[in-house]
Design a protein around this motif. Structure first.
Motif, PDB file in Angstrom:
ATOM      1  N   SER A  71       0.539  -0.870  -0.584  1.00 27.69           N
ATOM      2  CA  SER A  71      -0.049   0.572   0.081  1.00 27.69           C
ATOM      3  C   SER A  71       0.833   1.397   0.282  1.00 27.69           C
TER       4      SER A  71
ATOM      5  N   ASP B  99       3.694   1.340  -2.297  1.00 28.64           N
ATOM      6  CA  ASP B  99       4.285   1.716  -3.282  1.00 28.64           C
ATOM      7  C   ASP B  99       3.535   0.896  -4.244  1.00 28.64           C
ATOM      8  N   LEU B 100       3.051   1.720  -5.042  1.00 30.28           N
ATOM      9  CA  LEU B 100       1.477   1.068  -5.565  1.00 30.28           C
ATOM     10  C   LEU B 100       2.612   1.437  -7.211  1.00 30.28           C
ATOM     11  N   SER B 101       3.288   2.399  -7.002  1.00 32.28           N
ATOM     12  CA  SER B 101       4.331   2.149  -8.729  1.00 32.28           C
ATOM     13  C   SER B 101       4.433   1.101  -9.534  1.00 32.28           C
TER      14      SER B 101
ATOM     15  N   ASP C 150      -3.413   2.227  -6.968  1.00 32.31           N
ATOM     16  CA  ASP C 150      -2.759   3.290  -6.747  1.00 32.31           C
ATOM     17  C   ASP C 150      -3.712   5.382  -6.487  1.00 32.31           C
TER      18      ASP C 150
ATOM     19  N   THR D 142      -3.895   7.339  -2.861  1.00 34.27           N
ATOM     20  CA  THR D 142      -3.097   9.147  -3.651  1.00 34.27           C
ATOM     21  C   THR D 142      -4.322   9.620  -3.253  1.00 34.27           C
TER      22      THR D 142
END
Length: 471
Positions: free
Chosen positions: A203, A205-207, A233, A237
């Protein structure tokens, strides 16, 4: 996941099972066919040998006599047995490896009636012997010729064929299993990569995205997962931004309340100073309470709580709202007008619709200077309810129009703060409109005022898919 529970292993086992069944079927068919062909050829050879021997048989005094030594047939044709019988079935001559033939009398009778009989004699400790009985010299009254040959050559060929089939089948299954496992590993390798990548995504780092290397079913699955991760993401965000904005908005009034209360308690003061401090604290508390109420409204909307739908007369609701806001308009020296209120009925949540129009009406009053006006109207356009709130206020710059419905967005942050705005009102308005199957539009020019229009399906049009196009 253990190997025996993996999809690739199960696929390989199923593939080997099907292949093994097919191999067994074709091996059985080929073995039976070859066995029949060999036995048929063996019988033809035995009958040909008998025909060659009959050429050397003569009938003397009514009994068959072999004129030439048949040793050559034992050497060249691999005969094991040769016997001659007269027409009555009496044995006249025997050569070779004689043995007791069960049911000989019946075989002789059959040979006399049918001219030719084949039979297989099982012999303990040895290969079976195939015997052939036929008339000795052209007709059944001339006696019977019996010859026999071992089936060892046929059995040897069939045994070798069985060994080749078994070894070949096992090698085929082994190679097919190895190849199937290799192909399964290669085909499902993207699944392992997807699993590994998905485990590395958190959660925070959803890149990360799953690599799409093929345009097949797995490639489509990877694209779908990437789209889902992208939506997650965006959601995370937006949630983090919302939390940060909410914290920032709550921090300001909390800091003012803390500073004002600390200042008031730092030393003794006269009643007027205490009253001034309490007014500041009350004003900031009221602002904080309003902000919390709006945050709760946004949270309820995000959680997808169902609306309490009922048939609502929008014209009556708007008329009551205008009467409630009339004192505020007078205190701000504004002319609050009702242009027209056509009878309009919609299916909606009364409290939510009231919240929507309160926010629009409050914004119009707040950002319209004294001497201006706020106009309210309701009508039916193209089969849909249209509610407009128009003011002659400060207006909104064109570059800001695309963002005014975003949460915590303010055109003029300093002025919004002074007016008590939180940047959530218009975001809540859009959520409420969309939850009712409608939409909200805005037209504005700096210094000329703004016009907010909300479109709803009428109560007799539950299908919300036909909203009129934006002009």
């Amino acid at each position: 996941m253990t190997l025996f529970k993996s999809v690739k292993f199960l696929l390989t086992i199923w593939y080997l099972f099907v292949l093994g069944a097919l191999l067994l079927f074709f091996i059985s068919i080929s073995y039976v066919y070859l066995s029949n062909s060999l036995n048929s050829s063996f019988d033809d050879s035995l009958e040909t040998t008998a025909n060659n021997i009959r050429v050397n048989i003569s009938i003397i005094n009514g009994s068959p006599v072999l004129e030439e030594n048949p040793t050559v047939f034992f050497e060249t044709q691999s005969l094991e047995l040769l016997m001659l019988f007269d027409a009555s079935g009496t044995q006249l001559q025997v050569m070779g490896d004689a043995f007791t033939i069960p049911g000989l009398e019946g075989l002789l009778a059959d040979a006399t009636a049918e001219n030719a009989v084949f039979a297989t004699m099982n012999r303990p400790g040895r290969e079976p012997t195939r015997i052939f009985l036929s008339p000795a010299a052209g007709d059944s009254n001339s006696g019977i010729l019996l010859i026999g040959r071992s089936t060892a050559s046929v059995s040897q060929v069939l045994d070798q064929l069985a060994v080749v089939h078994v070894i070949g089948g096992l090698i085929t299954l082994l190679l097919a299993g190895a190849g199937g496992l290799f192909m399964a590993n290669r085909a499902l390798k993207p699944v392992d990569e997807m699993t590994r990548t998905a485990r590395e995504i958190s959660s925070t780092d959803l890149s990360r995205r799953i690599e799409v290397s093929a345009n097949d079913e797995l490639g489509k699955l990877a694209e779908t997962l990437n789209q889902m991760i992208g939506r997650l993401d965006q959601s995370f965000t937006a949630q983090r931004r919302f939390t940060a904005d909410a914290s920032h908005e709550l921090r300001t009034p909390a800091a003012i309340i803390q500073a004002e209360s600390t200042l008031a308690l730092s030393k003794s003061r006269n009643p007027e100073e205490y009253r001034s401090s309490l007014e500041v604290i009350s004003r900031e508390s009221e602002h904080m309470a309003g902000l919390i109420d709006k945050l709760l409204s946004v949270s309820r909307s995000d959680s997808g709580q169902p609306l309490k739908l009922e048939e609502i007369e929008l014209d009556r609701l708007l008329k009551d709202l205008a009467e409630e806001f009339n004192p505020l308009c007078l205190s701000r020296q504004l002319a609050c007008r009702i242009d027209r209120l056509e009878p309009v009925k919609v299916l909606g949540d009364r409290l939510e619709l009231r919240r929507l129009f309160i926010n629009l009406y409050d914004n119009a009053i707040r950002y319209t200077p004294p001497g201006g006006s706020v106009t309210l109207s309701a009508a039916i356009r193209d089969g849909f309810a249209e509610v407009s709130v128009t003011d002659t206020g400060i207006g909104i710059p064109k570059e800001n129009l695309a963002h005014i419905f975003d949460r915590f967005y303010r055109v003029d942050k300093a002025r919004s703060r002074a007016e008590g705005g939180s940047g959530l009102g218009l975001a809540i308005c859009r959520q409420i409109a969309e939850a009712h199957g409608g939409r909200i539009e805005v037209k504005s020019e700096p210094g000329q005022g703004s016009n907010f229009t909300v479109l709803f399906p009428l109560s007799d049009k539950p299908d919300h898919s036909g909203l009129p196009l934006r002009p």
